[in-house]
Design a protein around this motif. Structure first.
Motif, PDB file in Angstrom:
ATOM      1  N   ASP A 102      12.429  39.999 -30.787  1.00 40.69           N
ATOM      2  CA  ASP A 102      11.801  40.880 -29.796  1.00 40.69           C
ATOM      3  C   ASP A 102      12.352  42.306 -29.890  1.00 40.69           C
ATOM      4  OD1 ASP A 102      10.192  38.856 -28.768  1.00 40.69           O
ATOM      5  OD2 ASP A 102      11.646  38.294 -27.222  1.00 40.69           O
ATOM      6  N   GLU A 103      13.672  42.428 -30.016  1.00 46.19           N
ATOM      7  CA  GLU A 103      14.265  43.765 -30.102  1.00 46.19           C
ATOM      8  C   GLU A 103      13.851  44.452 -31.394  1.00 46.19           C
ATOM      9  OE1 GLU A 103      18.469  46.051 -29.260  1.00 46.19           O
ATOM     10  OE2 GLU A 103      18.581  44.033 -30.098  1.00 46.19           O
ATOM     11  N   ALA A 104      13.806  43.702 -32.468  1.00 48.44           N
ATOM     12  CA  ALA A 104      13.382  44.272 -33.746  1.00 48.44           C
ATOM     13  C   ALA A 104      11.951  44.795 -33.657  1.00 48.44           C
ATOM     14  CB  ALA A 104      13.485  43.219 -34.849  1.00 48.44           C
ATOM     15  N   GLU A 105      11.091  44.017 -33.040  1.00 49.83           N
ATOM     16  CA  GLU A 105       9.700  44.456 -32.874  1.00 49.83           C
ATOM     17  C   GLU A 105       9.634  45.749 -32.071  1.00 49.83           C
ATOM     18  OE1 GLU A 105       5.505  42.435 -31.441  1.00 49.83           O
ATOM     19  OE2 GLU A 105       7.293  42.110 -30.212  1.00 49.83           O
ATOM     20  N   TYR A 106      10.406  45.835 -31.007  1.00 49.35           N
ATOM     21  CA  TYR A 106      10.428  47.037 -30.171  1.00 49.35           C
ATOM     22  C   TYR A 106      10.867  48.265 -30.974  1.00 49.35           C
ATOM     23  CZ  TYR A 106      11.953  50.351 -26.585  1.00 49.35           C
ATOM     24  OH  TYR A 106      12.132  51.488 -25.830  1.00 49.35           O
ATOM     25  N   LEU A 107      11.849  48.084 -31.843  1.00 49.25           N
ATOM     26  CA  LEU A 107      12.391  49.204 -32.615  1.00 49.25           C
ATOM     27  C   LEU A 107      11.522  49.586 -33.808  1.00 49.25           C
ATOM     28  CD1 LEU A 107      16.165  48.209 -32.531  1.00 49.25           C
ATOM     29  CD2 LEU A 107      15.116  50.147 -31.354  1.00 49.25           C
ATOM     30  N   GLY A 108      10.526  48.760 -34.093  1.00 45.78           N
ATOM     31  CA  GLY A 108       9.621  49.079 -35.190  1.00 45.78           C
ATOM     32  C   GLY A 108       9.898  48.330 -36.473  1.00 45.78           C
TER      33      GLY A 108
END
Length: 298
Positions: A102-108
């Motif tokens: 989820d965090e990776a997706e948020y950061l792009g």
């Protein structure tokens, strides 16, 4: 090679290694690396502060860099083991990896990388089954977001003592994963080859169908010497295993095995960190010089 390395690879660096957080403020580090046109990719990890995470996301979006996300510190920092034999402990590792997606997706980022946990010889097969369970669950969640999951191959008896592990076992694991999850790949690191007693040619040829990501760096594998183990010292560090010649050999094997790709270049990131009182920016410049010279020798 006459063409620049960026013709065939997205050259990156690992932010928390290049600029260890104890000495380098996160936002300052990310901005500096985003402004360095040598790099096409930046690897980041968990950012605890919401506002810092938002600002990093904005800088990465502006940079036109490929964003990669390393979940290894999430596991190592809390000593979580994705192949733990106790199911509740295994689930704790799986939970942080799902949060990492989820965090990776948020950061792009379009995926995450992680590592296997520690193991014992007498329970090796049970640990292997537990790791398959964790990785399949994370891959299925990542696939729902169109994202990749990569397992980094580490030493199995020297420092991290991770289950995956020697190249033949990594190949077995990747083949098992690809049976059900096409979004799984392996991340191999030149600095880990000496710690698994393997050569560039052996690792790359053994893992050829499954490699999706590269790291380069150095290691000291002489017991009793400074920076022994999986410490990623600079090239040229006393008693270390890798330097310009070893990196040039690594590049030659990549070329022979078809990893030079103009159209869809692989990420190749620096995993080198300052040792003791060394300066991270000088160590980065050191790494660029070694890469440039090794590339010219291919």
């Amino acid at each position: 090679m006459q063409e620049p390395i960026q013709t065939y690879f997205q050259v990156g660096t690992i932010q928390w290694m290049s600029h260890p957080p104890v000495h380098y403020p996160l936002l300052q580090s990310v901005k500096q690396l985003c402004c360095d046109a040598y790099f096409d990719a930046l690897e980041v990890t968990q950012i605890a502060d919401d506002e810092e995470r938002r600002q990093v996301k904005e800088m990465l979006a502006q940079s036109h860099m490929k964003v990669c996300y390393g979940a290894q510190p999430r596991l190592l920092g809390k000593k979580l083991n994705p192949n733990h034999l106790e199911e509740e402990e295994r689930k704790k590792a799986e939970a942080t990896l799902l949060e990492a997606v989820d965090e990776a997706e948020y950061l792009g980022a379009k995926g995450i990388a992680f590592l296997a946990g520690k193991w014992q010889e007498e329970t090796k097969e049970q640990a292997y089954a537990q790791l398959l369970k964790t990785t399949r669950n994370v891959c299925r969640y990542a696939a729902s977001k169109g994202m990749m999951v990569e397992l980094e191959v580490f030493d199995y008896d020297m420092d991290k003592a991770a289950l995956i592990g020697p190249a033949p076992l990594a190949a077995r694991f990747a083949a098992d994963m690809r049976m059900s999850c096409s979004n799984f790949g392996l991340l191999v690191d030149l600095s880990h080859f000496p710690t698994t007693y393997e050569t560039s040619r052996f690792v790359i040829q053994t893992l050829r169908p499954y490699i999706t990501h590269f790291h380069i760096g150095n290691a000291v594998v002489k017991e009793g010497c400074e920076a022994y183990g999986d410490q990623h010292p600079r090239f040229g560090f006393p008693n270390s295993a890798n330097d310009t010649a070893e990196l040039a050999d690594f590049f030659r094997v990549l070329k022979e095995e078809g990893f030079f790709c103009r159209e869809n270049p692989y990420v190749l990131s620096f995993e080198v960190k300052p040792w003791g009182g060394e300066d991270g920016d000088i160590v980065l410049a050191n790494t660029k010089r070694v890469v440039n010279r090794a590339w010219a020798m291919v």
